[in-house]
Write a protein that holds these residues in place. Sequence first.
Motif, PDB file in Angstrom:
ATOM      1  N   GLY A  67      49.612  12.818 -42.793  1.00  0.00           N
ATOM      2  CA  GLY A  67      50.512  11.710 -42.472  1.00  0.00           C
ATOM      3  C   GLY A  67      50.347  11.231 -41.046  1.00  0.00           C
ATOM      4  N   MET A  68      50.207  12.171 -40.121  1.00  0.00           N
ATOM      5  CA  MET A  68      50.015  11.815 -38.711  1.00  0.00           C
ATOM      6  C   MET A  68      48.714  11.037 -38.515  1.00  0.00           C
ATOM      7  SD  MET A  68      51.225  15.508 -37.158  1.00  0.00           S
ATOM      8  CE  MET A  68      50.812  15.160 -35.455  1.00  0.00           C
ATOM      9  N   LEU A  69      47.648  11.467 -39.189  1.00  0.00           N
ATOM     10  CA  LEU A  69      46.353  10.800 -39.043  1.00  0.00           C
ATOM     11  C   LEU A  69      46.357   9.404 -39.662  1.00  0.00           C
ATOM     12  CD1 LEU A  69      43.919  13.786 -39.707  1.00  0.00           C
ATOM     13  CD2 LEU A  69      44.297  12.608 -37.540  1.00  0.00           C
ATOM     14  N   ARG A  70      47.068   9.237 -40.755  1.00  0.00           N
ATOM     15  CA  ARG A  70      47.159   7.909 -41.371  1.00  0.00           C
ATOM     16  C   ARG A  70      47.861   6.919 -40.430  1.00  0.00           C
ATOM     17  NH1 ARG A  70      45.594   7.665 -46.607  1.00  0.00           N
ATOM     18  NH2 ARG A  70      45.519   9.605 -47.814  1.00  0.00           N
ATOM     19  N   LYS A  71      48.930   7.376 -39.803  1.00  0.00           N
ATOM     20  CA  LYS A  71      49.640   6.525 -38.850  1.00  0.00           C
ATOM     21  C   LYS A  71      48.755   6.208 -37.647  1.00  0.00           C
ATOM     22  CE  LYS A  71      54.316   8.123 -40.008  1.00  0.00           C
ATOM     23  NZ  LYS A  71      55.509   8.873 -39.520  1.00  0.00           N
ATOM     24  N   GLU A  72      48.042   7.228 -37.188  1.00  0.00           N
ATOM     25  CA  GLU A  72      47.154   7.045 -36.040  1.00  0.00           C
ATOM     26  C   GLU A  72      46.045   6.039 -36.371  1.00  0.00           C
ATOM     27  OE1 GLU A  72      43.844   9.659 -33.619  1.00  0.00           O
ATOM     28  OE2 GLU A  72      45.516  10.718 -34.575  1.00  0.00           O
ATOM     29  N   LEU A  73      45.486   6.132 -37.591  1.00  0.00           N
ATOM     30  CA  LEU A  73      44.414   5.217 -37.997  1.00  0.00           C
ATOM     31  C   LEU A  73      44.922   3.783 -38.072  1.00  0.00           C
ATOM     32  CD1 LEU A  73      41.569   4.601 -38.994  1.00  0.00           C
ATOM     33  CD2 LEU A  73      42.298   5.285 -41.302  1.00  0.00           C
ATOM     34  N   ALA A  74      46.093   3.603 -38.675  1.00  0.00           N
ATOM     35  CA  ALA A  74      46.661   2.251 -38.787  1.00  0.00           C
ATOM     36  C   ALA A  74      46.926   1.652 -37.406  1.00  0.00           C
ATOM     37  CB  ALA A  74      47.952   2.306 -39.604  1.00  0.00           C
ATOM     38  N   LYS A  75      47.448   2.482 -36.518  1.00  0.00           N
ATOM     39  CA  LYS A  75      47.757   2.014 -35.155  1.00  0.00           C
ATOM     40  C   LYS A  75      46.482   1.655 -34.391  1.00  0.00           C
ATOM     41  CE  LYS A  75      50.183   3.565 -30.976  1.00  0.00           C
ATOM     42  NZ  LYS A  75      50.939   4.691 -30.352  1.00  0.00           N
ATOM     43  N   THR A  76      45.457   2.488 -34.531  1.00  0.00           N
ATOM     44  CA  THR A  76      44.194   2.260 -33.817  1.00  0.00           C
ATOM     45  C   THR A  76      43.483   1.013 -34.335  1.00  0.00           C
ATOM     46  OG1 THR A  76      43.987   4.649 -33.497  1.00  0.00           O
ATOM     47  CG2 THR A  76      42.014   3.328 -33.123  1.00  0.00           C
ATOM     48  N   ARG A  77      43.497   0.837 -35.655  1.00  0.00           N
ATOM     49  CA  ARG A  77      42.865  -0.356 -36.232  1.00  0.00           C
ATOM     50  C   ARG A  77      43.544  -1.630 -35.727  1.00  0.00           C
ATOM     51  NH1 ARG A  77      42.131   1.576 -42.556  1.00  0.00           N
ATOM     52  NH2 ARG A  77      39.917   2.140 -42.419  1.00  0.00           N
ATOM     53  N   LYS A  78      44.864  -1.590 -35.650  1.00  0.00           N
ATOM     54  CA  LYS A  78      45.615  -2.767 -35.198  1.00  0.00           C
ATOM     55  C   LYS A  78      45.344  -3.058 -33.733  1.00  0.00           C
ATOM     56  CE  LYS A  78      50.306  -4.683 -35.110  1.00  0.00           C
ATOM     57  NZ  LYS A  78      51.741  -4.421 -35.435  1.00  0.00           N
ATOM     58  N   LYS A  79      45.234  -2.016 -32.949  1.00  0.00           N
ATOM     59  CA  LYS A  79      45.068  -2.178 -31.508  1.00  0.00           C
ATOM     60  C   LYS A  79      43.616  -2.489 -31.126  1.00  0.00           C
ATOM     61  CE  LYS A  79      45.668   0.347 -27.148  1.00  0.00           C
ATOM     62  NZ  LYS A  79      46.097   1.641 -26.536  1.00  0.00           N
ATOM     63  N   CYS A  80      42.663  -1.794 -31.765  1.00  0.00           N
ATOM     64  CA  CYS A  80      41.260  -1.869 -31.329  1.00  0.00           C
ATOM     65  C   CYS A  80      40.347  -2.601 -32.302  1.00  0.00           C
ATOM     66  CB  CYS A  80      40.709  -0.466 -31.092  1.00  0.00           C
ATOM     67  SG  CYS A  80      41.662   0.536 -29.940  1.00  0.00           S
ATOM     68  N   GLY A  81      40.787  -2.722 -33.555  1.00  0.00           N
ATOM     69  CA  GLY A  81      39.931  -3.335 -34.560  1.00  0.00           C
ATOM     70  C   GLY A  81      39.282  -2.286 -35.459  1.00  0.00           C
ATOM     71  N   LYS A  82      38.903  -2.702 -36.667  1.00  0.00           N
ATOM     72  CA  LYS A  82      38.373  -1.769 -37.652  1.00  0.00           C
ATOM     73  C   LYS A  82      37.023  -1.168 -37.268  1.00  0.00           C
ATOM     74  CE  LYS A  82      40.697  -3.509 -41.781  1.00  0.00           C
ATOM     75  NZ  LYS A  82      40.516  -4.007 -43.171  1.00  0.00           N
TER      76      LYS A  82
END
Length: 495
Positions: A67-82
């Motif tokens: 769960g923590m990694l999924r949130k981290e991935l979503a946040k990183t994609r939004k901030k930095c791009g896919k």
Amino acid sequence: TLRLRVIMATCECCGLAGATALCKDCRSVVYCDEACRLAHAYQHVEQCRQERHSQLIREGKIAEVEGMLRKELAKTRKKCGKLHVDSMRCISRLVYVLLAQAQLEEAEGLAREALEGNFKAERNEMHEETLRSLQDLGRVLQEKGDLKNAEIMFSKALQGRRESLGHEHHDTLASMGWLGSVFLAQDRLKDAEPLIRESVKGKRRVLGDHHPNTMTALGSLGALLYAQGKLSEAQPLLQEALLRSRQVLGDSHQSTVNSLNNYLSLLRNQGLLRGKYEPLMREALANNRRLYGIDHPTTLQSSLDLGAVLLEQGKVQEAEPLILRVLEKRMSKLGEKNPETLMCCITMGLLLQAQGESDKAEQAIKVVVAGLEKKMGSLHPITLSSYHALGQIFHSQGKLKAADEALRKSLEGRRQVLGNDHADTKASIQSLIDLLSQRAADGSVKKSLDDRISKVSAKLQNQGYPLQDGNRPPEADAIEGLAAASSSEFDDIEF
């Protein structure tokens, strides 16, 4: 103790001695004060995250890490791009956690997405992130049984890392170990051995003997030795790999579960799966059901192992559903002539015998014997097990001459193939001793056999034959059985 170590520690930020402020999240590094902690936060964030995740995994909270990694991935994609490097690294960590929970389809999708993303971002096959994605995809494909494509991924990752990082880098050593493991899974032992041994040697030198990656490599070496038939060399390595995996990753992690499966497989091959290992077998079955599902081949083997041990202990009602399910699934998926199905039929025959259906048991085992002789040959260990089972059934029916023939055939073959010290060979000796005690017609020979019986007792003890019935030594049964046997019958058995 802890307080003394903290007082003597140096600040992770400025290097001054006497730092006492532990990182609140990972509690693995120390700072002088809050100012040093904040100044070092950017550098420490990755280590802190990994330490926290590792601790949760050891506690069996791998779903929480997911769960923590999924949130981290979503946040990183939004901030930095896919396509950003940080997004690729988040995907890699999530793939690892999904693999540990056997969520293979999603893991494969993410691994392929990362690999394609790295190419879109013009990171070639020598780029660090592309090489990581190749290895991640290789691991997923290996778990799915696609060994040929897994080999391609691992080979590319190893070649790239050797050229860009050098032979001694820990990532290169990791790729070396994974390629060796996929060769091992394909029974290409000559290709696997140099890679696995070089991986173990390098990880010991670079990471140390107690690093988790070194222990994984030792487990692979143990599996290689097991596949080569070097069981006595494999056992301590597999035991150590299991112990370290429990300590570092926790009991529920996939690596620990696989280490336990490997250890139990070794014990099965040695003929040592007995009642004292029942708790381990129950643990393995529960974890295999959770990770792989109830119909996975690994889970079915765990079910059969536990069913056989329960049957041996007289727990027939608990053993029956386990054995029947395995037989049903193997019949439908592998066919009735497959060696694994026939092996299950041996256990089924012993179940029928325990239920008082000795005639049905005899017919079932005779079919198995004929099938195994044709498919595997008369000296294959599974065929020899079928002879032993048939001899036991004949014995229970009072067909002593037929039992004698089957048990001697099993004993002679096991001596030739497995050796005198193997547990299955010793089991054949004990069964033949029990049979001779019934065949004896003249009880007056006891005195003339006393010397022979003493020798048998001593040899059984020297061979390390396991105790039966509490503290009653097995040679007591030998003495009682052979005391009533005729000299001519006893002369035919070597101990």
